[in-house]
Motif scaffolding. Structure first.
Motif, PDB file in Angstrom:
ATOM      1  N   PHE A  11       1.007  -1.205   0.259  1.00 21.71           N
ATOM      2  CA  PHE A  11      -0.122  -0.092  -0.009  1.00 21.71           C
ATOM      3  C   PHE A  11       0.628   1.294   0.227  1.00 21.71           C
ATOM      4  O   PHE A  11       1.130   2.591  -0.968  1.00 21.71           O
ATOM      5  N   ALA A  12       2.113   1.611   0.718  1.00 25.82           N
ATOM      6  CA  ALA A  12       2.422   2.147   0.384  1.00 25.82           C
ATOM      7  C   ALA A  12       3.145   2.719  -0.517  1.00 25.82           C
ATOM      8  O   ALA A  12       3.425   4.053  -1.154  1.00 25.82           O
ATOM      9  N   LEU A  13       4.096   1.398  -1.289  1.00 25.50           N
ATOM     10  CA  LEU A  13       4.607   1.607  -2.356  1.00 25.50           C
ATOM     11  C   LEU A  13       4.066   2.109  -3.365  1.00 25.50           C
ATOM     12  O   LEU A  13       3.964   2.752  -4.493  1.00 25.50           O
ATOM     13  N   PRO A  16       2.210   5.893  -3.496  1.00 28.31           N
ATOM     14  CA  PRO A  16       3.486   6.471  -3.153  1.00 28.31           C
ATOM     15  C   PRO A  16       3.590   8.605  -3.002  1.00 28.31           C
ATOM     16  O   PRO A  16       4.665   9.395  -2.363  1.00 28.31           O
ATOM     17  N   ASN A  17       2.316   8.991  -2.705  1.00 28.06           N
ATOM     18  CA  ASN A  17       2.131  10.576  -2.288  1.00 28.06           C
ATOM     19  C   ASN A  17       1.242  10.428  -0.939  1.00 28.06           C
ATOM     20  O   ASN A  17       0.044  10.458  -0.917  1.00 28.06           O
ATOM     21  N   ILE A  48      -6.956   5.943  -6.383  1.00 24.60           N
ATOM     22  CA  ILE A  48      -5.908   6.698  -6.998  1.00 24.60           C
ATOM     23  C   ILE A  48      -7.514   7.871  -7.559  1.00 24.60           C
ATOM     24  O   ILE A  48      -7.965   9.093  -7.931  1.00 24.60           O
ATOM     25  N   HIS A  49      -7.864   6.710  -9.042  1.00 26.84           N
ATOM     26  CA  HIS A  49      -9.268   7.264  -9.599  1.00 26.84           C
ATOM     27  C   HIS A  49      -9.831   8.018  -9.322  1.00 26.84           C
ATOM     28  O   HIS A  49      -9.900   8.922  -9.981  1.00 26.84           O
ATOM     29  N   ALA A  50     -10.800   7.658  -7.940  1.00 28.07           N
ATOM     30  CA  ALA A  50     -11.775   7.947  -7.390  1.00 28.07           C
ATOM     31  C   ALA A  50     -11.829   9.071  -6.744  1.00 28.07           C
ATOM     32  O   ALA A  50     -12.053   9.765  -6.845  1.00 28.07           O
ATOM     33  N   GLY A  51     -10.120   9.342  -6.147  1.00 31.78           N
ATOM     34  CA  GLY A  51      -9.811  10.536  -5.856  1.00 31.78           C
ATOM     35  C   GLY A  51      -9.547  11.404  -5.986  1.00 31.78           C
ATOM     36  O   GLY A  51      -9.453  12.835  -5.816  1.00 31.78           O
ATOM     37  N   SER A  52      -9.012  11.272  -7.635  1.00 33.48           N
ATOM     38  CA  SER A  52      -8.559  12.379  -8.446  1.00 33.48           C
ATOM     39  C   SER A  52      -9.660  13.089  -9.756  1.00 33.48           C
ATOM     40  O   SER A  52      -9.508  13.283 -10.194  1.00 33.48           O
ATOM     41  N   VAL A  53     -11.753  13.036  -9.133  1.00 35.62           N
ATOM     42  CA  VAL A  53     -11.956  13.478 -10.438  1.00 35.62           C
ATOM     43  C   VAL A  53     -12.459  14.655  -9.968  1.00 35.62           C
ATOM     44  O   VAL A  53     -13.316  15.502 -10.639  1.00 35.62           O
ATOM     45  N   MET A  61      -7.635  13.274  -3.221  1.00 39.74           N
ATOM     46  CA  MET A  61      -7.059  12.580  -1.910  1.00 39.74           C
ATOM     47  C   MET A  61      -7.711  11.018  -2.617  1.00 39.74           C
ATOM     48  O   MET A  61      -8.820  10.733  -2.713  1.00 39.74           O
ATOM     49  N   VAL A  62      -6.990  10.494  -1.607  1.00 42.77           N
ATOM     50  CA  VAL A  62      -7.230   9.137  -1.898  1.00 42.77           C
ATOM     51  C   VAL A  62      -7.721   8.384   0.201  1.00 42.77           C
ATOM     52  O   VAL A  62      -7.014   9.096   1.272  1.00 42.77           O
ATOM     53  N   THR A  63      -8.818   7.785   0.549  1.00 46.26           N
ATOM     54  CA  THR A  63      -8.956   8.058   1.611  1.00 46.26           C
ATOM     55  C   THR A  63      -9.317   6.180   1.208  1.00 46.26           C
ATOM     56  O   THR A  63      -9.051   5.828   0.687  1.00 46.26           O
ATOM     57  N   GLN A  64      -9.880   6.465   3.273  1.00 46.45           N
ATOM     58  CA  GLN A  64      -9.496   5.404   3.928  1.00 46.45           C
ATOM     59  C   GLN A  64     -11.043   4.559   3.243  1.00 46.45           C
ATOM     60  O   GLN A  64     -10.550   3.156   2.840  1.00 46.45           O
ATOM     61  N   GLU A  65     -12.041   5.218   3.113  1.00 49.18           N
ATOM     62  CA  GLU A  65     -13.195   4.820   2.668  1.00 49.18           C
ATOM     63  C   GLU A  65     -12.869   3.792   1.430  1.00 49.18           C
ATOM     64  O   GLU A  65     -13.926   3.078   1.253  1.00 49.18           O
ATOM     65  N   MET A  66     -12.300   5.009   0.349  1.00 57.05           N
ATOM     66  CA  MET A  66     -12.199   5.062  -1.537  1.00 57.05           C
ATOM     67  C   MET A  66     -11.572   3.544  -1.321  1.00 57.05           C
ATOM     68  O   MET A  66     -11.261   2.482  -2.140  1.00 57.05           O
TER      69      MET A  66
END
Length: 97
Positions: A11-13, A16-17, A48-53, A61-66
């Protein structure tokens, strides 16, 4: 399959941001038990895709929920795929005599 510490590292890899991620990697590692490294990559890419709309990239932003939602989707697909018992599958490879 990977262990919890390896899944946490994946997940960390793949995210990366860190200033654009609001998630607990230890929790995600537990929730993603049974997933492969490729599955985790897909989870991250889809989140990442869901968080960049948003039209403003500053709000991406990428969240725990996503991430949890994507993990659930992958697990559901794996269950549905494994439920195809009895269906013949084509084997790909060399034919042995």
């Amino acid at each position: 399959m990977s262990d919890a510490s390896m899944r946490r590292e994946l997940f960390a890899l793949h995210l990366p941001n860190p200033d654009r991620v609001e998630a607990d990697y230890a929790v995600l590692a537990e929730l993603s038990r049974g997933l492969s490294g490729g599955d985790i990559l897909n989870v991250c890419v889809n989140a990442i895709h869901a968080g960049s709309v948003d039209t403003n990239p500053e709000r991406w932003m990428v969240t725990q929920e996503m991430l949890e939602r994507e993990i659930a989707k992958v697990k559901k697909a794996k269950v549905e795929h494994s439920g195809e018992k009895g269906k013949s599958r084509r084997k790909i490879g060399f034919i042995q005599d």
